[in-house]
Design a protein around this motif. Sequence first.
Motif, PDB file in Angstrom:
ATOM      1  N   VAL A 133      14.151   4.862  -4.319  1.00 55.52           N
ATOM      2  CA  VAL A 133      13.453   5.136  -2.561  1.00 55.52           C
ATOM      3  C   VAL A 133      13.430   3.516  -2.378  1.00 55.52           C
ATOM      4  CG1 VAL A 133      13.523   6.592  -0.687  1.00 55.52           C
ATOM      5  CG2 VAL A 133      13.791   7.958  -3.028  1.00 55.52           C
ATOM      6  N   GLY A 134      13.778   3.089  -1.296  1.00 59.87           N
ATOM      7  CA  GLY A 134      12.961   1.825  -1.435  1.00 59.87           C
ATOM      8  C   GLY A 134      12.798   2.095  -0.286  1.00 59.87           C
ATOM      9  N   PRO A 135      11.786   1.180   0.368  1.00 60.76           N
ATOM     10  CA  PRO A 135      11.559   0.744   2.188  1.00 60.76           C
ATOM     11  C   PRO A 135      12.060   1.631   3.336  1.00 60.76           C
ATOM     12  CG  PRO A 135      11.450  -0.468   0.868  1.00 60.76           C
ATOM     13  CD  PRO A 135      11.778  -0.080   0.101  1.00 60.76           C
ATOM     14  N   ALA A 136      12.082   2.486   4.106  1.00 62.00           N
ATOM     15  CA  ALA A 136      12.785   3.086   4.854  1.00 62.00           C
ATOM     16  C   ALA A 136      14.154   3.899   4.989  1.00 62.00           C
ATOM     17  CB  ALA A 136      12.740   2.044   5.769  1.00 62.00           C
ATOM     18  N   GLN A 137      14.439   3.943   2.668  1.00 63.96           N
ATOM     19  CA  GLN A 137      15.311   4.639   2.849  1.00 63.96           C
ATOM     20  C   GLN A 137      15.632   6.697   2.680  1.00 63.96           C
ATOM     21  OE1 GLN A 137      16.871   2.723  -0.970  1.00 63.96           O
ATOM     22  NE2 GLN A 137      18.142   1.656  -0.125  1.00 63.96           N
ATOM     23  N   TYR A 138      16.220   6.894   2.554  1.00 65.67           N
ATOM     24  CA  TYR A 138      16.747   8.446   3.071  1.00 65.67           C
ATOM     25  C   TYR A 138      17.377   8.229   1.359  1.00 65.67           C
ATOM     26  CZ  TYR A 138      18.670  12.472   3.945  1.00 65.67           C
ATOM     27  OH  TYR A 138      18.865  13.799   3.707  1.00 65.67           O
ATOM     28  N   VAL A 139      16.954   9.491   0.898  1.00 66.01           N
ATOM     29  CA  VAL A 139      18.075   9.923  -0.222  1.00 66.01           C
ATOM     30  C   VAL A 139      17.966  11.437  -0.259  1.00 66.01           C
ATOM     31  CG1 VAL A 139      17.640   7.772  -2.230  1.00 66.01           C
ATOM     32  CG2 VAL A 139      16.032   9.970  -2.247  1.00 66.01           C
ATOM     33  N   GLN A 140      18.827  12.493  -0.980  1.00 54.62           N
ATOM     34  CA  GLN A 140      19.219  14.198  -1.195  1.00 54.62           C
ATOM     35  C   GLN A 140      18.977  13.524  -2.473  1.00 54.62           C
ATOM     36  OE1 GLN A 140      22.746  15.962   1.060  1.00 54.62           O
ATOM     37  NE2 GLN A 140      20.727  16.783   2.025  1.00 54.62           N
ATOM     38  N   LEU A 141      18.932  15.063  -2.783  1.00 59.61           N
ATOM     39  CA  LEU A 141      18.928  15.430  -4.103  1.00 59.61           C
ATOM     40  C   LEU A 141      19.493  16.407  -4.369  1.00 59.61           C
ATOM     41  CD1 LEU A 141      15.931  13.413  -5.773  1.00 59.61           C
ATOM     42  CD2 LEU A 141      17.841  12.564  -5.780  1.00 59.61           C
ATOM     43  N   ALA A 142      20.558  17.423  -5.342  1.00 62.10           N
ATOM     44  CA  ALA A 142      20.040  18.002  -5.298  1.00 62.10           C
ATOM     45  C   ALA A 142      21.021  19.295  -7.411  1.00 62.10           C
ATOM     46  CB  ALA A 142      21.893  18.585  -4.655  1.00 62.10           C
ATOM     47  N   GLU A 143      20.932  19.973  -6.997  1.00 60.99           N
ATOM     48  CA  GLU A 143      19.826  20.944  -8.915  1.00 60.99           C
ATOM     49  C   GLU A 143      20.798  22.221  -8.402  1.00 60.99           C
ATOM     50  OE1 GLU A 143      22.046  20.304 -11.750  1.00 60.99           O
ATOM     51  OE2 GLU A 143      20.387  18.767 -11.427  1.00 60.99           O
ATOM     52  N   ARG A 144      21.456  22.950  -9.569  1.00 59.37           N
ATOM     53  CA  ARG A 144      21.301  24.113  -9.023  1.00 59.37           C
ATOM     54  C   ARG A 144      21.255  24.931 -10.163  1.00 59.37           C
ATOM     55  NH1 ARG A 144      27.008  26.281  -9.939  1.00 59.37           N
ATOM     56  NH2 ARG A 144      25.559  28.178  -9.370  1.00 59.37           N
ATOM     57  N   CYS A 145      21.230  25.805 -10.926  1.00 62.64           N
ATOM     58  CA  CYS A 145      21.498  27.216 -11.157  1.00 62.64           C
ATOM     59  C   CYS A 145      22.205  28.168 -11.609  1.00 62.64           C
ATOM     60  CB  CYS A 145      19.607  27.933 -11.653  1.00 62.64           C
ATOM     61  SG  CYS A 145      18.503  27.212 -12.106  1.00 62.64           S
ATOM     62  N   TRP A 146      22.369  28.478 -12.357  1.00 64.38           N
ATOM     63  CA  TRP A 146      24.176  29.955 -13.171  1.00 64.38           C
ATOM     64  C   TRP A 146      22.752  31.029 -11.833  1.00 64.38           C
ATOM     65  CZ3 TRP A 146      24.162  29.745 -18.332  1.00 64.38           C
ATOM     66  CH2 TRP A 146      24.450  28.506 -18.871  1.00 64.38           C
ATOM     67  N   LYS A 147      22.096  31.559 -11.532  1.00 65.30           N
ATOM     68  CA  LYS A 147      21.867  32.433 -11.597  1.00 65.30           C
ATOM     69  C   LYS A 147      20.690  32.154  -9.810  1.00 65.30           C
ATOM     70  CE  LYS A 147      24.320  36.097 -11.931  1.00 65.30           C
ATOM     71  NZ  LYS A 147      25.253  36.547 -12.025  1.00 65.30           N
ATOM     72  N   GLU A 148      19.819  32.650 -10.145  1.00 60.08           N
ATOM     73  CA  GLU A 148      18.446  32.121  -9.074  1.00 60.08           C
ATOM     74  C   GLU A 148      17.119  31.324  -8.907  1.00 60.08           C
ATOM     75  OE1 GLU A 148      18.256  35.800 -10.523  1.00 60.08           O
ATOM     76  OE2 GLU A 148      20.052  36.624  -8.948  1.00 60.08           O
ATOM     77  N   ILE A 149      16.662  30.571  -8.390  1.00 58.25           N
ATOM     78  CA  ILE A 149      15.584  30.161  -9.236  1.00 58.25           C
ATOM     79  C   ILE A 149      14.572  30.101  -9.035  1.00 58.25           C
ATOM     80  CG2 ILE A 149      14.805  27.609  -7.795  1.00 58.25           C
ATOM     81  CD1 ILE A 149      17.864  26.705  -7.385  1.00 58.25           C
TER      82      ILE A 149
END
Length: 107
Positions: A83-99
């Motif tokens: 993530v560079g200066p003044a940058q925005y990122v979105q990360l996503a991940e999942r499980c099969w059931k609950e987290i």
Amino acid sequence: MRTTRRVAAALLVVAMVGLVLAASSSAAQERPRRREAACRTSVRGSHATADCFNPNPRTDRVQLHVECAHWWDPDMDTHPVEVGPAQYVQLAERCWKEIRKAWVSHR
């Protein structure tokens, strides 16, 4: 004359304590700021999302970690993202059931 010396000694002690307190408060204000991106993590059902914004002049590497609730469900990690200066990122991940837990690490 003895009381004058006692008063002078007491005033000296009070002045020294004041100087120590003033020095410690100014040192606390001069601590360097953390140079990490600000991240907000949210969990909805089996999906976890991290929104990160870097307000700092240096690049930060962020990674989302997800711990799944069930033993047979593997824990997941995203690849580290810069993530560079003044940058925005979105990360996503999942499980099969609950987290059970989701968090972001910085490098």
